[in-house]
Design a protein around this motif. Structure first.
Motif, PDB file in Angstrom:
ATOM      1  N   ALA A   1      21.608 -21.535 -11.053  1.00 53.95           N
ATOM      2  CA  ALA A   1      20.695 -22.243 -12.004  1.00 53.95           C
ATOM      3  C   ALA A   1      19.226 -21.897 -11.875  1.00 53.95           C
ATOM      4  O   ALA A   1      18.986 -21.633 -10.828  1.00 53.95           O
ATOM      5  CB  ALA A   1      21.036 -23.620 -11.505  1.00 53.95           C
ATOM      6  N   SER A   2      18.520 -22.006 -12.971  1.00 50.62           N
ATOM      7  CA  SER A   2      16.986 -21.867 -12.910  1.00 50.62           C
ATOM      8  C   SER A   2      16.629 -22.653 -14.100  1.00 50.62           C
ATOM      9  O   SER A   2      17.219 -23.044 -15.040  1.00 50.62           O
ATOM     10  CB  SER A   2      17.019 -20.292 -13.051  1.00 50.62           C
ATOM     11  OG  SER A   2      17.224 -19.916 -14.369  1.00 50.62           O
ATOM     12  N   GLY A   3      15.169 -22.850 -13.879  1.00 51.79           N
ATOM     13  CA  GLY A   3      14.601 -23.416 -14.958  1.00 51.79           C
ATOM     14  C   GLY A   3      13.826 -24.642 -14.445  1.00 51.79           C
ATOM     15  O   GLY A   3      13.175 -24.894 -13.585  1.00 51.79           O
ATOM     16  N   ARG A   4      14.062 -25.808 -15.062  1.00 57.28           N
ATOM     17  CA  ARG A   4      13.603 -27.011 -14.788  1.00 57.28           C
ATOM     18  C   ARG A   4      13.916 -27.450 -13.539  1.00 57.28           C
ATOM     19  O   ARG A   4      14.984 -26.982 -12.749  1.00 57.28           O
ATOM     20  CB  ARG A   4      13.814 -28.223 -15.852  1.00 57.28           C
ATOM     21  CG  ARG A   4      15.221 -28.445 -16.015  1.00 57.28           C
ATOM     22  CD  ARG A   4      15.499 -29.416 -16.953  1.00 57.28           C
ATOM     23  NE  ARG A   4      15.556 -30.640 -16.124  1.00 57.28           N
ATOM     24  CZ  ARG A   4      16.044 -31.799 -16.543  1.00 57.28           C
ATOM     25  NH1 ARG A   4      16.402 -32.048 -17.866  1.00 57.28           N
ATOM     26  NH2 ARG A   4      15.844 -33.122 -15.889  1.00 57.28           N
ATOM     27  N   THR A   5      13.277 -28.438 -12.998  1.00 56.56           N
ATOM     28  CA  THR A   5      13.804 -29.218 -11.385  1.00 56.56           C
ATOM     29  C   THR A   5      15.363 -29.529 -11.462  1.00 56.56           C
ATOM     30  O   THR A   5      15.715 -30.286 -12.316  1.00 56.56           O
ATOM     31  CB  THR A   5      12.855 -30.548 -11.364  1.00 56.56           C
ATOM     32  OG1 THR A   5      11.590 -30.057 -11.356  1.00 56.56           O
ATOM     33  CG2 THR A   5      13.318 -31.062 -10.146  1.00 56.56           C
ATOM     34  N   LEU A   6      15.823 -29.108 -10.584  1.00 54.35           N
ATOM     35  CA  LEU A   6      17.329 -29.112 -10.690  1.00 54.35           C
ATOM     36  C   LEU A   6      17.711 -30.497  -9.855  1.00 54.35           C
ATOM     37  O   LEU A   6      18.611 -30.665  -9.983  1.00 54.35           O
ATOM     38  CB  LEU A   6      17.816 -28.073  -9.879  1.00 54.35           C
ATOM     39  CG  LEU A   6      17.524 -26.541 -10.654  1.00 54.35           C
ATOM     40  CD1 LEU A   6      18.158 -25.741  -9.704  1.00 54.35           C
ATOM     41  CD2 LEU A   6      18.190 -26.437 -12.108  1.00 54.35           C
ATOM     42  N   SER A   7      16.854 -31.082  -9.304  1.00 59.10           N
ATOM     43  CA  SER A   7      17.345 -32.176  -8.267  1.00 59.10           C
ATOM     44  C   SER A   7      17.679 -33.072  -8.909  1.00 59.10           C
ATOM     45  O   SER A   7      18.513 -34.139  -8.640  1.00 59.10           O
ATOM     46  CB  SER A   7      16.115 -32.624  -7.364  1.00 59.10           C
ATOM     47  OG  SER A   7      14.911 -33.074  -8.121  1.00 59.10           O
TER      48      SER A   7
END
Length: 119
Positions: A24-30
């Motif tokens: 996964a990549s991009g915005r904050t994943l949390s």
């Protein structure tokens, strides 16, 4: 925006194992929930399981419980689907998807990876 990329699919004999990865990549994943789905030819897409990125126990569907395990590696921004004791009926295209914890709709999808289990 979140980008998801699956890998690890292939051909395996019944009883064998495979591990799929979802990077996964991009915005904050949390704040995300990451799920695994599969779709066999001529069948509806099926929920396999999900994991909450920030913590908690993963959830797997009854059809794969005890054989499939979902885990994550926060440092690598990757979610895994470990598949053991594979059966021919597990043959499908496997997708990872992500959604916000606040919503029920799966917003982001990967391109899918083919898993074929021979008898």
């Amino acid at each position: 925006q979140v980008q998801l990329e699956e890998s690890g699919g292939g051909l395996v004999q019944a009883g064998g194992s495979l591990r799929l990865s979802c990077a996964a990549s991009g915005r904050t994943l949390s704040s995300l929930v990451v799920g695994w789905f599969r779709q066999a030819p001529g069948k509806e897409r099926e929920f396999v399981g999900r994991i909450i990125w920030s913590g908690g126990s993963p959830l797997t569907a009854d059809s794969v419980k005890g054989r499939f395990t979902i885990s994550r590696d926060n440092a690598k921004n990757t979610v895994y689907l470990q598949m053991n004791s594979l059966k021919p009926e597990d043959t499908a295209v496997y997708y990872c998807a992500a959604r916000s914890r606040s919503f029920s709709d799966w917003t982001y999808w990967g391109q899918g990876t083919q898993v074929t289990v021979s008898s």
